[in-house]
Design a protein around this motif. Structure first.
Motif, PDB file in Angstrom:
ATOM      1  N   PHE A   1      72.198  -0.912 -27.169  1.00 54.28           N
ATOM      2  CA  PHE A   1      71.943  -1.154 -28.595  1.00 54.28           C
ATOM      3  C   PHE A   1      71.238  -2.494 -28.781  1.00 54.28           C
ATOM      4  N   ARG A   2      70.095  -2.468 -29.421  1.00 52.15           N
ATOM      5  CA  ARG A   2      69.406  -3.729 -29.737  1.00 52.15           C
ATOM      6  C   ARG A   2      68.819  -3.620 -31.132  1.00 52.15           C
ATOM      7  N   TYR A   3      69.043  -4.679 -31.929  1.00 52.09           N
ATOM      8  CA  TYR A   3      68.482  -4.687 -33.285  1.00 52.09           C
ATOM      9  C   TYR A   3      67.059  -5.202 -33.191  1.00 52.09           C
TER      10      TYR A   3
ATOM     11  N   ALA B   1      57.530   3.510 -31.904  1.00 50.91           N
ATOM     12  CA  ALA B   1      57.557   4.520 -30.835  1.00 50.91           C
ATOM     13  C   ALA B   1      57.988   3.849 -29.534  1.00 50.91           C
ATOM     14  N   GLY B   2      58.997   4.403 -28.901  1.00 54.48           N
ATOM     15  CA  GLY B   2      59.446   3.854 -27.623  1.00 54.48           C
ATOM     16  C   GLY B   2      60.326   2.627 -27.751  1.00 54.48           C
ATOM     17  N   ARG B   3      60.616   2.208 -28.963  1.00 58.10           N
ATOM     18  CA  ARG B   3      61.513   1.058 -29.160  1.00 58.10           C
ATOM     19  C   ARG B   3      62.542   1.441 -30.218  1.00 58.10           C
ATOM     20  N   TYR B   4      63.750   1.611 -29.790  1.00 55.33           N
ATOM     21  CA  TYR B   4      64.795   2.103 -30.684  1.00 55.33           C
ATOM     22  C   TYR B   4      65.935   1.104 -30.735  1.00 55.33           C
TER      23      TYR B   4
ATOM     24  N   GLN C   1      69.109   2.264 -30.698  1.00 54.48           N
ATOM     25  CA  GLN C   1      70.001   2.839 -29.689  1.00 54.48           C
ATOM     26  C   GLN C   1      69.118   3.608 -28.722  1.00 54.48           C
ATOM     27  N   PHE C   2      69.206   3.242 -27.452  1.00 56.19           N
ATOM     28  CA  PHE C   2      68.365   3.885 -26.448  1.00 56.19           C
ATOM     29  C   PHE C   2      69.182   4.053 -25.177  1.00 56.19           C
ATOM     30  N   TRP C   3      68.661   4.833 -24.261  1.00 54.75           N
ATOM     31  CA  TRP C   3      69.437   5.172 -23.054  1.00 54.75           C
ATOM     32  C   TRP C   3      68.813   4.549 -21.817  1.00 54.75           C
ATOM     33  N   GLN C   4      69.667   4.105 -20.953  1.00 54.34           N
ATOM     34  CA  GLN C   4      69.179   3.540 -19.687  1.00 54.34           C
ATOM     35  C   GLN C   4      69.911   4.167 -18.508  1.00 54.34           C
ATOM     36  N   TRP C   5      69.217   4.219 -17.386  1.00 58.20           N
ATOM     37  CA  TRP C   5      69.871   4.420 -16.094  1.00 58.20           C
ATOM     38  C   TRP C   5      69.935   3.055 -15.450  1.00 58.20           C
TER      39      TRP C   5
ATOM     40  N   VAL D   1      58.237 -12.533 -16.067  1.00 61.41           N
ATOM     41  CA  VAL D   1      59.441 -13.372 -16.030  1.00 61.41           C
ATOM     42  C   VAL D   1      60.681 -12.632 -16.503  1.00 61.41           C
ATOM     43  N   ARG D   2      60.534 -11.497 -17.160  1.00 62.65           N
ATOM     44  CA  ARG D   2      61.659 -10.720 -17.682  1.00 62.65           C
ATOM     45  C   ARG D   2      62.337 -11.475 -18.823  1.00 62.65           C
ATOM     46  N   GLY D   3      62.899 -10.703 -19.740  1.00 62.65           N
ATOM     47  CA  GLY D   3      63.427 -11.283 -20.971  1.00 62.65           C
ATOM     48  C   GLY D   3      64.785 -11.956 -20.856  1.00 62.65           C
TER      49      GLY D   3
ATOM     50  N   GLN E   1      55.259  -1.930 -23.317  1.00 66.81           N
ATOM     51  CA  GLN E   1      56.254  -0.917 -23.042  1.00 66.81           C
ATOM     52  C   GLN E   1      56.453  -0.630 -21.566  1.00 66.81           C
ATOM     53  N   ALA E   2      57.290  -1.413 -20.938  1.00 64.34           N
ATOM     54  CA  ALA E   2      57.655  -1.118 -19.556  1.00 64.34           C
ATOM     55  C   ALA E   2      58.536   0.119 -19.552  1.00 64.34           C
ATOM     56  N   LEU E   3      58.416   0.910 -18.496  1.00 63.51           N
ATOM     57  CA  LEU E   3      59.314   2.065 -18.346  1.00 63.51           C
ATOM     58  C   LEU E   3      60.680   1.604 -17.854  1.00 63.51           C
ATOM     59  N   GLY E   4      60.682   0.507 -17.131  1.00 63.68           N
ATOM     60  CA  GLY E   4      61.953   0.016 -16.598  1.00 63.68           C
ATOM     61  C   GLY E   4      61.723  -1.305 -15.919  1.00 63.68           C
ATOM     62  N   GLY E   5      62.802  -1.963 -15.595  1.00 63.35           N
ATOM     63  CA  GLY E   5      62.644  -3.243 -14.922  1.00 63.35           C
ATOM     64  C   GLY E   5      63.955  -3.701 -14.332  1.00 63.35           C
ATOM     65  N   GLY E   6      63.846  -4.691 -13.481  1.00 60.94           N
ATOM     66  CA  GLY E   6      65.073  -5.193 -12.874  1.00 60.94           C
ATOM     67  C   GLY E   6      64.832  -6.492 -12.157  1.00 60.94           C
TER      68      GLY E   6
ATOM     69  N   LEU F   1      66.349   1.490 -16.074  1.00 59.23           N
ATOM     70  CA  LEU F   1      65.183   2.300 -16.423  1.00 59.23           C
ATOM     71  C   LEU F   1      65.447   2.966 -17.767  1.00 59.23           C
ATOM     72  N   GLY F   2      64.512   2.811 -18.696  1.00 65.58           N
ATOM     73  CA  GLY F   2      64.688   3.386 -20.032  1.00 65.58           C
ATOM     74  C   GLY F   2      64.407   4.879 -20.007  1.00 65.58           C
ATOM     75  N   LEU F   3      65.413   5.671 -20.374  1.00 67.32           N
ATOM     76  CA  LEU F   3      65.226   7.127 -20.321  1.00 67.32           C
ATOM     77  C   LEU F   3      64.372   7.634 -21.486  1.00 67.32           C
ATOM     78  N   ASP F   4      64.506   6.955 -22.664  1.00 66.37           N
ATOM     79  CA  ASP F   4      63.719   7.408 -23.818  1.00 66.37           C
ATOM     80  C   ASP F   4      62.224   7.375 -23.499  1.00 66.37           C
ATOM     81  N   ARG F   5      61.830   6.269 -22.841  1.00 69.84           N
ATOM     82  CA  ARG F   5      60.395   6.114 -22.571  1.00 69.84           C
ATOM     83  C   ARG F   5      59.929   7.102 -21.519  1.00 69.84           C
ATOM     84  N   VAL F   6      60.819   7.512 -20.623  1.00 77.93           N
ATOM     85  CA  VAL F   6      60.451   8.533 -19.640  1.00 77.93           C
ATOM     86  C   VAL F   6      60.241   9.866 -20.361  1.00 77.93           C
TER      87      VAL F   6
HETATM   88  P1  AMP Z   1      65.097  -4.578 -20.327  1.00 79.47           P
HETATM   89  O1  AMP Z   1      66.544  -4.777 -20.034  1.00 79.47           O
HETATM   90  O2  AMP Z   1      64.666  -5.138 -21.638  1.00 79.47           O
HETATM   91  O3  AMP Z   1      64.196  -4.943 -19.198  1.00 79.47           O
HETATM   92  O4  AMP Z   1      64.937  -3.025 -20.491  1.00 79.47           O
HETATM   93  C1  AMP Z   1      64.857  -2.140 -19.417  1.00 79.47           C
HETATM   94  C2  AMP Z   1      64.201  -0.884 -19.905  1.00 79.47           C
HETATM   95  O5  AMP Z   1      64.960  -0.311 -20.958  1.00 79.47           O
HETATM   96  C3  AMP Z   1      62.833  -1.104 -20.510  1.00 79.47           C
HETATM   97  O6  AMP Z   1      61.835  -1.132 -19.537  1.00 79.47           O
HETATM   98  C4  AMP Z   1      62.697   0.071 -21.434  1.00 79.47           C
HETATM   99  O7  AMP Z   1      62.292   1.223 -20.739  1.00 79.47           O
HETATM  100  C5  AMP Z   1      64.103   0.274 -21.918  1.00 79.47           C
HETATM  101  N1  AMP Z   1      64.274  -0.360 -23.231  1.00 79.47           N
HETATM  102  C6  AMP Z   1      64.561  -1.647 -23.513  1.00 79.47           C
HETATM  103  N2  AMP Z   1      64.648  -1.853 -24.828  1.00 79.47           N
HETATM  104  C7  AMP Z   1      64.401  -0.654 -25.413  1.00 79.47           C
HETATM  105  C8  AMP Z   1      64.362  -0.188 -26.767  1.00 79.47           C
HETATM  106  N3  AMP Z   1      64.596  -1.008 -27.802  1.00 79.47           N
HETATM  107  N4  AMP Z   1      64.083   1.119 -26.976  1.00 79.47           N
HETATM  108  C9  AMP Z   1      63.845   1.972 -25.953  1.00 79.47           C
HETATM  109  N5  AMP Z   1      63.882   1.593 -24.668  1.00 79.47           N
HETATM  110  C10 AMP Z   1      64.159   0.297 -24.390  1.00 79.47           C
END
Ligand code: AMP
Length: 487
Positions: A168-170, A175-178, A180-184, A313-315, A336-341, A363-368
């Motif tokens: 959950f992020r406010y 598109a692609g930024r929600y 509530q979103f899902w991650q693996w 640098v990642r957030g 719009q990264a698909l995922g990161g770590g 990895l963001g599932l919504d964006r996949v």
């Molecule tokens: P982060 O922890 O910000 O690096 O996020 C990892 C991944 O989660 C991102 O690469 C996106 O795919 C996904 N993600 C992060 N924030 C959002 C969001 N607000 N809506 C949809 N996907 C997101």
């Protein structure tokens, strides 16, 4: 979910948002009313509800319902993720959807956007607890909190775990930024690398390949450690400080709190400044430089292509050394990264444990799902019954329910036509549901038989009720041709 709830919900209220600012929903903006108002409208005690005065109810802005077809697409990704986790030795874990706020403030960093602006603070409406909770904006901090709380440092190291779930992020929805979103999320805690760093990058890429995205690339960087990062940040601060007047306002604010973040600014006004900025890759201390070279050597040995991106640098504050992000080819310049770590060798200690290295990705599932949809390949098979029990007598619902219940108890996915409608309509409904067979109850039931109709072959035969479960199980119920655009 709001930081402060209005004491008595009313139709026109100034509403505190999670970022602490106050907003008044625009007239007629049902999405905003839906997302910001804190309770049912018109619930003044003693007055009957007037449904004509109620605004239409909607999912909060930035969230969405996953109806069965879309849920199936997510389910397919979850199954692939779970299968990969087993293959790579990452065991399932779950942590609460909300945590003490301090888990994120300490873990992610108080000066990050995620904590400063995007955290959903949670307060119970009553009760003794006065703790400040927050919905999880990511999974790593909660998993590391669990690692410390349950003494997982005493387990064989590394502890390798994975989860899929909502975050959950406010943020401003688009598109692609929600919100509530899902991650693996996959974590390996207790391994200093460098081999496990490469294992995770390879695992991420394999996930994208297996879900059907062949063109995903990885950007790689090292962001140093507590020995070499502080002098680099000081150098960066001095560099941007010399150009302060040219900085957009948000970046000027970031310069004071978190100068690293300026590097991954997507503001076009920053492009030239960032291109000429000092590069961390040229300022790593010897241990970090060695580690980075070893990670690259492991990726090379696996035959994995990557691009070193010094501005990555990642957030989140907790990263050290290895950082990586996955993008679709050609989309690297976008937000719009698909995922990161990345590696977080200081996080366990920050959350109260002994110094322990760790690395993970999300990895963001919504964006996949969106990327697959853009390719016309998002739909997954919606489960359908192998058979539906129908009957010649519309009113014999108890009979249909009983036969279906017996077949379900035998482990079969079987529908029951419980509406009192004519057989023809029941059969039409069975076809719409995607069933392969219709079990037709009629006069033959008196001597223990039913008609089994193959809806796909349009053939029909009399079978003993006692044999039905075994027969349907043998038929398997597999679709001869994929339905609902399944892949
Ligand atoms: P982060 O922890 O910000 O690096 O996020 C990892 C991944 O989660 C991102 O690469 C996106 O795919 C996904 N993600 C992060 N924030 C959002 C969001 N607000 N809506 C949809 N996907 C997101």
């Amino acid at each position: 979910m709001q930081a402060a709830m209005p004491a008595s919900p009313s139709r026109s209220v100034a509403i505190a948002r999670p970022d602490g600012r106050v907003g008044v929903p625009a007239l007629g903006d049902a999405r905003m009313v839906g997302s910001w108002s804190s309770g049912p409208v018109g619930d003044t005690p003693g007055r009957p509800l007037d449904s004509t005065l109620m605004p239409s109810l909607r999912a909060p802005r930035g969230t969405r319902d996953l109806l069965p077809a879309e849920r199936a697409a997510f389910g397919r990704l979850e199954r692939i993720a779970a299968d990969l986790a087993v293959r790579y030795g990452y065991r399932p874990i779950e942590t609460p959807l909300f945590e003490q706020g301090a888990v994120f403030e300490r873990g992610i960093g108080a000066a990050t956007d995620v904590v400063e602006k995007e955290l959903f603070r949670v307060a119970p409406s009553r009760g003794e607890e006065r703790e400040r909770w927050a919905l999880r904006p990511e999974a790593t901090a909660g998993i590391v909190r669990a690692y410390v709380e349950h003494g997982l440092a005493t387990w064989p190291q590394p502890v390798k775990v994975a989860l899929t779930g909502p975050m959950f992020r406010y943020d401003r929805p688009q598109a692609g930024r929600y919100r509530q979103f899902w991650q693996w999320d996959v974590e390996a805690i207790g391994d200093p690398g460098p081999a496990v760093d490469a294992e995770l990058v390879e695992l991420g890429l394999r996930f994208y390949r297996e879900v059907g995205l062949a063109d995903v690339e990885v950007l790689l960087n090292s962001i140093g450690d507590p020995a070499c990062r502080p002098p680099y940040i000081a150098e960066l601060r001095a560099y941007y400080g010399r150009h302060e007047t040219a900085l957009p306002e948000v970046e000027r604010e970031r310069l004071a709190t978190n100068p690293l973040r300026l590097l991954d600014s997507k503001d076009p006004a920053m492009a030239a400044l960032n291109a000429a900025a000092p590069r961390i890759t040229e300022r790593l201390c010897a241990p970090c430089a060695d580690h980075f070279a070893a990670v690259r050597a492991h990726l090379d040995a696996l035959g994995i292509g990557y691009r070193v991106e010094p501005a990555l640098v990642r957030g989140l504050d907790y990263y050290t050394r290895t950082a990586f992000e996955f993008y679709r080819s050609g989309a690297e310049g976008q937000q719009q990264a698909l995922g990161g770590g990345g590696r977080y060798d200081g996080l366990v200690q920050l959350l109260g444990g002994r110094p322990t290295p760790g690395i993970g990705f999300a990895l963001g599932l919504d964006r996949v799902v969106l990327a697959l949809a853009a390719d016309g390949a998002a739909e997954a098979e919606v489960p359908h019954p192998v058979a539906v029990v129908v009957g010649a007598d519309p009113s014999a619902t108890a009979e249909r329910l009983r036969v279906a219940t017996e077949l379900r108890a035998a482990g079969l996915a079987v529908g029951a036509e419980l509406a009192r409608r004519k057989l023809g309509r029941q059969l039409e409904a069975a076809v719409r549901e995607g069933a392969h067979y219709a079990v037709i109850l009629g006069d033959e039931l008196a001597d223990g038989h039913v008609q089994l109709r193959d809806l796909w072959a349009a053939s029909q035969k009399l079978v003993p009720l006692a044999d039905l479960a075994a027969l349907l199980r043998r038929k398997g119920g597999a679709s001869p041709q994929p339905r609902e655009g399944s892949r």
